[in-house]
Structure formats: C-alpha cells, structure tokens
Design a protein around this motif. Structure first.
Motif, PDB file in Angstrom:
ATOM      1  N   ILE A 160       0.807  -1.227   0.000  1.00  0.00           N
ATOM      2  CA  ILE A 160       0.000   0.000   0.000  1.00  0.00           C
ATOM      3  C   ILE A 160       0.838   1.273   0.000  1.00  0.00           C
ATOM      4  O   ILE A 160       0.291   2.362  -0.182  1.00  0.00           O
ATOM      5  N   GLY A 161       2.155   1.184   0.197  1.00  0.00           N
ATOM      6  CA  GLY A 161       2.944   2.405   0.153  1.00  0.00           C
ATOM      7  C   GLY A 161       4.281   2.266   0.844  1.00  0.00           C
ATOM      8  O   GLY A 161       4.606   1.224   1.427  1.00  0.00           O
ATOM      9  N   THR A 162       5.075   3.338   0.796  1.00  0.00           N
ATOM     10  CA  THR A 162       6.424   3.345   1.364  1.00  0.00           C
ATOM     11  C   THR A 162       6.662   4.630   2.144  1.00  0.00           C
ATOM     12  O   THR A 162       6.353   5.722   1.652  1.00  0.00           O
ATOM     13  N   ARG A 163       7.186   4.503   3.341  1.00  0.00           N
ATOM     14  CA  ARG A 163       7.586   5.659   4.144  1.00  0.00           C
ATOM     15  C   ARG A 163       9.089   5.865   3.963  1.00  0.00           C
ATOM     16  O   ARG A 163       9.884   4.971   4.226  1.00  0.00           O
ATOM     17  N   ASP A 164       9.457   7.064   3.514  1.00  0.00           N
ATOM     18  CA  ASP A 164      10.842   7.333   3.151  1.00  0.00           C
ATOM     19  C   ASP A 164      11.766   7.391   4.372  1.00  0.00           C
ATOM     20  O   ASP A 164      11.395   7.915   5.422  1.00  0.00           O
ATOM     21  N   PHE A 165      12.971   6.866   4.212  1.00  0.00           N
ATOM     22  CA  PHE A 165      14.097   7.054   5.136  1.00  0.00           C
ATOM     23  C   PHE A 165      13.680   6.866   6.604  1.00  0.00           C
ATOM     24  O   PHE A 165      13.873   7.741   7.450  1.00  0.00           O
ATOM     25  N   VAL A 195      10.562  -2.243  -4.499  1.00  0.00           N
ATOM     26  CA  VAL A 195      12.011  -2.352  -4.344  1.00  0.00           C
ATOM     27  C   VAL A 195      12.719  -1.434  -5.330  1.00  0.00           C
ATOM     28  O   VAL A 195      13.713  -0.790  -5.016  1.00  0.00           O
ATOM     29  N   GLY A 196      12.189  -1.343  -6.541  1.00  0.00           N
ATOM     30  CA  GLY A 196      12.813  -0.490  -7.540  1.00  0.00           C
ATOM     31  C   GLY A 196      12.765   0.980  -7.183  1.00  0.00           C
ATOM     32  O   GLY A 196      13.590   1.757  -7.631  1.00  0.00           O
ATOM     33  N   GLU A 197      11.782   1.372  -6.358  1.00  0.00           N
ATOM     34  CA  GLU A 197      11.646   2.763  -5.987  1.00  0.00           C
ATOM     35  C   GLU A 197      12.324   3.098  -4.653  1.00  0.00           C
ATOM     36  O   GLU A 197      12.341   4.244  -4.242  1.00  0.00           O
ATOM     37  N   SER A 198      12.837   2.102  -3.977  1.00  0.00           N
ATOM     38  CA  SER A 198      13.397   2.349  -2.649  1.00  0.00           C
ATOM     39  C   SER A 198      14.654   3.202  -2.745  1.00  0.00           C
ATOM     40  O   SER A 198      15.396   3.154  -3.717  1.00  0.00           O
ATOM     41  N   LYS A 199      14.871   3.982  -1.694  1.00  0.00           N
ATOM     42  CA  LYS A 199      15.989   4.925  -1.666  1.00  0.00           C
ATOM     43  C   LYS A 199      16.824   4.698  -0.417  1.00  0.00           C
ATOM     44  O   LYS A 199      16.340   4.179   0.579  1.00  0.00           O
ATOM     45  N   ILE A 200      18.070   5.113  -0.489  1.00  0.00           N
ATOM     46  CA  ILE A 200      18.985   5.010   0.648  1.00  0.00           C
ATOM     47  C   ILE A 200      19.562   6.391   0.911  1.00  0.00           C
ATOM     48  O   ILE A 200      19.996   7.083  -0.011  1.00  0.00           O
ATOM     49  N   LEU A 201      19.564   6.805   2.168  1.00  0.00           N
ATOM     50  CA  LEU A 201      20.086   8.112   2.543  1.00  0.00           C
ATOM     51  C   LEU A 201      21.241   7.921   3.526  1.00  0.00           C
ATOM     52  O   LEU A 201      21.069   7.287   4.568  1.00  0.00           O
TER      53      LEU A 201
END
Length: 401
Positions: A160-165, A195-201
């Motif tokens: 249902i969605g992704t919470r950033d960082f 997974v393709g949209e995931s980000k790393i900070l």
C-alpha cells in the motif's frame, strides 16, 4: 524490528526440546512454536548473539520484548533449524487491528526454501488473526533492505505504500514498505514496484533533543514549551492564570468531546489533566497569550530518527482559520532542526478538515490503511502522511532560546 543478517549453518543445532515450549501451529514446511524464554533465555541469547553480533544482555532484552508482544519461533519441518521469529506488535483490540513482524534467519543456501517457509509462516499467523482473533486489518512494516522479508510478504499481502528514510542500519537510512491484509481486500504485490523505488540516505543527521527550542515565534501563533513558561511570562503576564484556568477548561472539554476524541485516535487515559497538560511538546499560543492548542510527538523512534506527530486546536473558535497549519509547519521545521528525518502523521477518513490541511500543505500521503479505525458506526480508513525530505514551508518565524 526486522533482522536481516546471515546465520551460518554451523551455528544451528539447538534441539526443539531445549529451546521451545510447545508447537502452536503446524504447516507443511514449518511449525510455529511458543518461546519459553524463562527456561531457555540463556540458550536463545547465546544462539542469537553468535548470529547477530549482539551481547547476550542485548538479546535478552529483545527476547523479553518478543515475549510481551506474542512472538513465535519458526521451526523448519522435520529439521533442527530455527528459521526466525514471527508475531504481533501494536495490537489494538478495540479497533481489531495489529501489526505482524517477520524476522528470518538464513540457515542454508536454499533461498527458495527459506522464502517458502516465510510465506507459510505469514499465512499461518494471518489465518489465526482473522479466524480466531477476528482482526479486520493486519499491517506489516518492512525495511527495503530486508530482502527475504520483502519477498515473503510479496504475493501474500497487498502493498500500500512506502515511508521514506525510516529505518536505520549500517549508518544508512532505508525506506519502509507497508503491506496490509484485510478480509475484503487482496491484491498480488509486484516486488519490483516498491524495491525499484526504494531509496537510501547516508546519515548526516544527529538527533539532539537537548537543543530543542523553548519558544518558537511566528506571525500569528507561537509555540511554547509548558515547562518553560516562565520565559513567556515576561511578555504575557496573564499566562499563568490562563494556563491554570482557561486552558484546562478548553483542553478538558476537547478531550471529553466525542468528535475531538475520535479525531485524536485511541482514547487517552487522563488520570491527571494538569500533569497531562505539562507533557506536550508545545502549546500553540495566539498573540494575546491565549493557549489554543498543542503539538506533540507520537510513536517516537529515536533510534531510526523517526516520529509521528499530532496537533489539536482545542479552542474551537480558532479552527478552520489557518492557525493549525501555521503551528504544524513551525513544528515540522523544529523537529527537522533537532535531527528527525522521517516525520509522519495519521488522519482518519472522516476528518475532512485535517485531510484538506495535509493535502494543501503538500505532504506525501504514502499509504492508506483500510478499515482499521472504528468511528461513527463503521470501520474507517487511516490516511498515512509523511513530510518529504526536501519539504519547504514559508518561513514565518524567528526562534528564541
């Protein structure tokens, strides 16, 4: 908590009878067993400390938390392998919802077999949640760095969605993917989608709560720490009288108002109104020195530089006039300044004015949790918002220490 480490095969070998209590659920590939921590905590602590590089004392604390949150051990069928842990967190019996957490340990090189066991563990516990506990909504929050857990929920729960960082490990901040399961809703999830949209900070923030400001001054409202009100009295001599009388009346009326209480979420147990009034992060104060509301942190997770927030304009004469938005923007900026990266909020479907405020502020609605809060005679959706990492709001304040 999701653990994403590798356990070497030579560490495995604990007999079921040595570390388990009794099997609760039997599947084709796994059994789910209760954890007899009181009798075998030393065995568990030693077992996991080798796998995760933690001290036995740290593991004891983790296992104690697991016991309190109804976790089960995942045992590979007809083997001696302990594959991981699964269980409930954040259970809310009033609104028939819970979180489910899966921690897998890679005990062999057969990844497909491990994922097969993970999916069956999820299925066994989910069936129990719906058919025995009668839950209406189950949520999984999975860091995008935890590949095995992500793939286990893929195809079982609805993404249902992704919470950033919002998850910290190895000096990096990763996203958290949200999955849910409801009796009336089921869609196959596409693993590549999230997974393709995931980000790393890379972590460049230090959380410094001691550096929190006492007074934040804005154009129309100020934010004032309750315990530091002496700093505000110099310019507002009526403050102490207002706090003790008018504020207590307005606050008490709001907490006892059905509509306000429903908007604030699960009912707060008010044992001592005056003590509660001192516990908020900031009072929202108008330019006449009148406290009209408060802002506060919820679900604080300092380890992951993450917090949710709440706002309540308890003086109804000030609602719908932009005071809440001003205070919200000031509070967000202060939380970011002291080091929080992931700042979130939850708004219920019936609270249209708050939904409009969040949308007008261009906050990111990263997920909608279906039918997970009972109000006005039916189960309502929960709208999950986050403050974008590059969020900018018009700077209308100066800060006084």
């Amino acid at each position: 908590m999701v653990i994403n480490h590798i356990l070497n095969a030579d560490i495995v070998g604990n007999k079921r009878g040595e570390i388990m209590n009794f099997v609760r659920f039997k599947g084709k590939y796994v059994d789910l067993s209760t954890i007899d921590i009181n009798e075998n905590i030393d065995t568990y602590a030693n077992f996991f400390s080798k796998a995760f590089g933690k001290t036995e004392e740290e593991i004891r604390k983790i296992l104690t938390d697991y016991k309190a949150n109804s976790f089960l051990a995942i045992l590979e069928k007809n083997e001696e392998n302990l594959l991981g842990l699964i269980g409930f967190e954040k259970q809310n019996l009033l609104n028939l919802r819970s979180n489910i957490t899966l921690d897998l340990i890679d005990v062999h090189s057969d990844k497909e077999k491990l994922l097969q066991c993970g999916k069956e563990s999820i299925s066994l516990l989910t069936d129990y949640a719906y058919n025995t506990l009668n839950y209406k909504n189950i949520l999984a929050e999975v860091p995008t760095c935890s590949t095995e857990e992500l793939e286990s929920f893929s195809g079982s729960y609805d993404y249902i969605g992704t919470r950033d960082f919002s998850y910290k490990t190895n000096n990096n901040l990763y996203d958290t993917a949200f999955f849910e399961m409801t009796p009336n809703k089921f869609n196959q999830s596409d693993l590549a989608h999230y997974v393709g949209e995931s980000k790393i900070l890379k972590i460049k923030y230090n959380l410094n709560l001691k550096n929190k400001m006492d007074i934040i001054k804005g154009d129309r409202v100020d934010l004032v720490i309750p315990s530091k009100t002496i700093l505000y009295i110099e310019n507002n001599p009526n403050w102490s009288y207002i706090l003790a009388n008018k504020t207590m009346f307005e606050l008490g009326s709001s907490l006892n108002d059905m509509d306000d209480a429903l908007c604030m979420g699960e009912a707060k147990e008010v044992v001592d109104l005056y003590s509660m009034a001192k516990s908020f992060d900031y009072y929202i104060v108008d330019k006449n020195g009148m406290p009209i509301g408060y802002v506060n942190r919820l679900n604080i997770d300092n380890n992951n530089l993450k917090t949710d927030i709440e706002i309540n304009i308890f003086n109804k004469n000030y609602r719908g006039k932009g005071y809440g938005r001003d205070a919200y923007a000031m509070y967000i900026k202060e939380l970011r300044r002291i080091g929080y990266v992931s700042i979130g909020d939850v708004v219920f479907d019936f609270n249209k004015s708050s939904l409009n405020m969040h949308d007008n502020m261009e906050l990111n609605e990263y997920a909608i949790r279906s039918e997970s809060y009972f109000a006005y005679g039916k189960y309502q959706d929960m709208h999950c918002y986050e403050v974008p990492i590059d969020y900018e709001e018009t700077d209308r304040k100066t800060i006084i220490k």
